[in-house]
Design an enzyme around this catalytic site. Structure first.
Site, PDB file in Angstrom:
ATOM      1  N   LYS A   1      14.223  41.561 -12.608  1.00 17.04           N
ATOM      2  CA  LYS A   1      12.795  41.162 -13.418  1.00 17.04           C
ATOM      3  C   LYS A   1      11.798  41.803 -12.827  1.00 17.04           C
ATOM      4  CE  LYS A   1      13.733  37.019 -12.193  1.00 17.04           C
ATOM      5  NZ  LYS A   1      13.340  35.651 -11.882  1.00 17.04           N
TER       6      LYS A   1
ATOM      7  N   GLY B   1      13.248  25.935 -15.156  1.00 12.75           N
ATOM      8  CA  GLY B   1      14.400  26.399 -16.329  1.00 12.75           C
ATOM      9  C   GLY B   1      13.955  27.932 -16.892  1.00 12.75           C
ATOM     10  N   GLY B   2      12.659  28.337 -16.794  1.00 19.75           N
ATOM     11  CA  GLY B   2      12.333  29.537 -17.350  1.00 19.75           C
ATOM     12  C   GLY B   2      13.031  30.835 -17.072  1.00 19.75           C
ATOM     13  N   SER B   3      13.084  31.125 -15.861  1.00 18.90           N
ATOM     14  CA  SER B   3      13.754  32.210 -15.456  1.00 18.90           C
ATOM     15  C   SER B   3      15.352  32.275 -15.931  1.00 18.90           C
ATOM     16  CB  SER B   3      13.745  32.521 -13.906  1.00 18.90           C
ATOM     17  OG  SER B   3      12.406  32.815 -13.552  1.00 18.90           O
TER      18      SER B   3
ATOM     19  N   ASP C   1       0.874  -1.238  -0.032  1.00 22.00           N
ATOM     20  CA  ASP C   1      -0.043   0.056   0.112  1.00 22.00           C
ATOM     21  C   ASP C   1       0.908   1.270  -0.023  1.00 22.00           C
ATOM     22  OD1 ASP C   1       1.117  -0.063   2.500  1.00 22.00           O
ATOM     23  OD2 ASP C   1      -0.839   0.188   3.453  1.00 22.00           O
ATOM     24  N   GLY C   2       2.094   1.061  -0.150  1.00 16.78           N
ATOM     25  CA  GLY C   2       2.993   2.477  -0.241  1.00 16.78           C
ATOM     26  C   GLY C   2       3.756   2.637   1.052  1.00 16.78           C
TER      27      GLY C   2
ATOM     28  N   HIS D   1      18.076  27.393   0.439  1.00 17.49           N
ATOM     29  CA  HIS D   1      17.374  28.495  -0.234  1.00 17.49           C
ATOM     30  C   HIS D   1      17.535  29.685   0.313  1.00 17.49           C
ATOM     31  CE1 HIS D   1      14.813  30.030  -3.644  1.00 17.49           C
ATOM     32  NE2 HIS D   1      13.888  30.366  -2.684  1.00 17.49           N
TER      33      HIS D   1
ATOM     34  N   ASP E   1      18.396  37.198 -10.209  1.00 22.26           N
ATOM     35  CA  ASP E   1      17.470  38.031  -9.448  1.00 22.26           C
ATOM     36  C   ASP E   1      18.095  38.665  -8.571  1.00 22.26           C
ATOM     37  OD1 ASP E   1      17.304  36.127  -7.529  1.00 22.26           O
ATOM     38  OD2 ASP E   1      16.201  34.926  -8.764  1.00 22.26           O
TER      39      ASP E   1
END
Length: 310
Positions: free
Chosen positions: A190, A222-224, A34-35, A127, A167
């Site tokens: 930005k 990966g956009g930024s 069941d995980g 982060h 940024d």
């Protein structure tokens, strides 16, 4: 001293064990039908200094639960001290209330790790630095910057480099790398002027004719990063590449990087390489095994960890 590996990043755990010249502790980490996570430690850990290597990368919740169950098993096995070695700390981006009635999930994870039995945390490039304050146990935050500096000096010894923060929030990280290399710093600002209008990217600093190195802690979609590379090339940069600590790379991120102006994206192995990453010609990984091994040795020997930051 014993090293225990969960399932999220076995190649890195084995590399760390090789650096320390000791075998991984014999364990079983598996799932019931069941995980549910099941853990069994097949060696005596009573009175031992145990290090559990586990990145809480995708699938984040499964890997976090593996770590929590392993910590509980070690505590109940009477380990003297248990250090959670988390090269990538999942939920780190949820480090504050982003709006009304939203959680601070990084603090919740810190509480869970402590209650499960962790006596110490060893992680890399959080982060946000304030996450260290979420823990009431010793927390060591290693930096990938020394690895990046050595790699840049080896790969690009004759380039006229300029370090670029993608940024405003990453300026401190980029400045530290620029100071280590004794090169200039540029910043990408930005902003969205109003709803429905595309994002404007302003480059603060002269990048014309310079080889730009973007520096960040996490790349997700990966956009930024790719947009930043486009902005730098449009300002006359000689070339652009990026150094990022944690390659989350969700969705079509690898394809986006492949089609971008980035000559190379260098990642650490804090998150294991996917098949898509291995097939992308302009993405590479450098290992953190030696850095983690030295930090673990310092913790076990009760010597300085901060000396590794130089």
């Amino acid at each position: 001293m014993k090293i225990v590996a969960c399932n999220s990043n076995l190649p890195l755990a084995r590399a760390v064990a090789h650096e320390l010249r000791m075998p991984l502790c014999k364990t079983v980490v598996k799932r019931f039908a069941d995980g549910e996570v099941f853990v069994e430690i097949q060696e005596n850990v009573r009175g031992e200094d145990v290090f559990v290597v586990q990145s809480t990368c995708m699938p984040t919740n499964d890997h976090l639960m593996e770590l929590l169950v392993m910590l509980d098993a070690l505590r109940r096995g009477s380990a003297k001290r248990v250090t959670a070695v988390m090269p990538y700390f999942g939920y780190a981006r949820q480090d504050r209330k982003s709006g009304p009635r939203t959680p601070i999930s990084a603090k919740l994870v810190a509480n869970l790790l402590t209650e499960a039995g962790a006596n110490r945390i060893l992680t890399m490039d959080l982060h946000a630095m304030q996450i260290q304050g979420f823990f009431d146990i010793p927390t060591d935050n290693l930096y990938a910057a020394p690895l990046f500096v050595r790699d840049l000096k080896t790969r690009l010894p004759d380039r006229e480099l300029i370090i670029v923060s993608p940024d405003v929030g990453g300026v401190v990280r980029a400045r530290q790398l620029a100071q280590r290399l004794n090169v200039d710093l540029a910043i990408i600002d930005k902003r969205r002027e109003r709803a429905g209008v595309s994002e404007v990217m302003n480059v603060i600093g002269d990048v014309a004719g310079r080889y730009c190195v973007l520096v960040d802690d996490i790349i997700d979609s990966g956009g930024s990063l790719c947009n930043a590379a486009n902005a730098l090339m449009s300002r006359g940069a000689e070339g652009v590449e990026a150094y990022v600590t944690h390659g989350v790379l969700t969705g079509n991120a690898c394809l986006r990087v492949k089609d971008s102006p980035l000559n190379m994206l260098t990642l650490t192995d804090s998150i294991p390489a996917t098949e898509a990453l291995l097939e992308t010609p302009n993405i590479r990984q450098i290992t953190t095994a030696n850095l983690l091994a030295r930090a673990m040795s310092a913790v076990a020997d009760e010597s300085s960890v901060s000396s590794l930051f130089d």
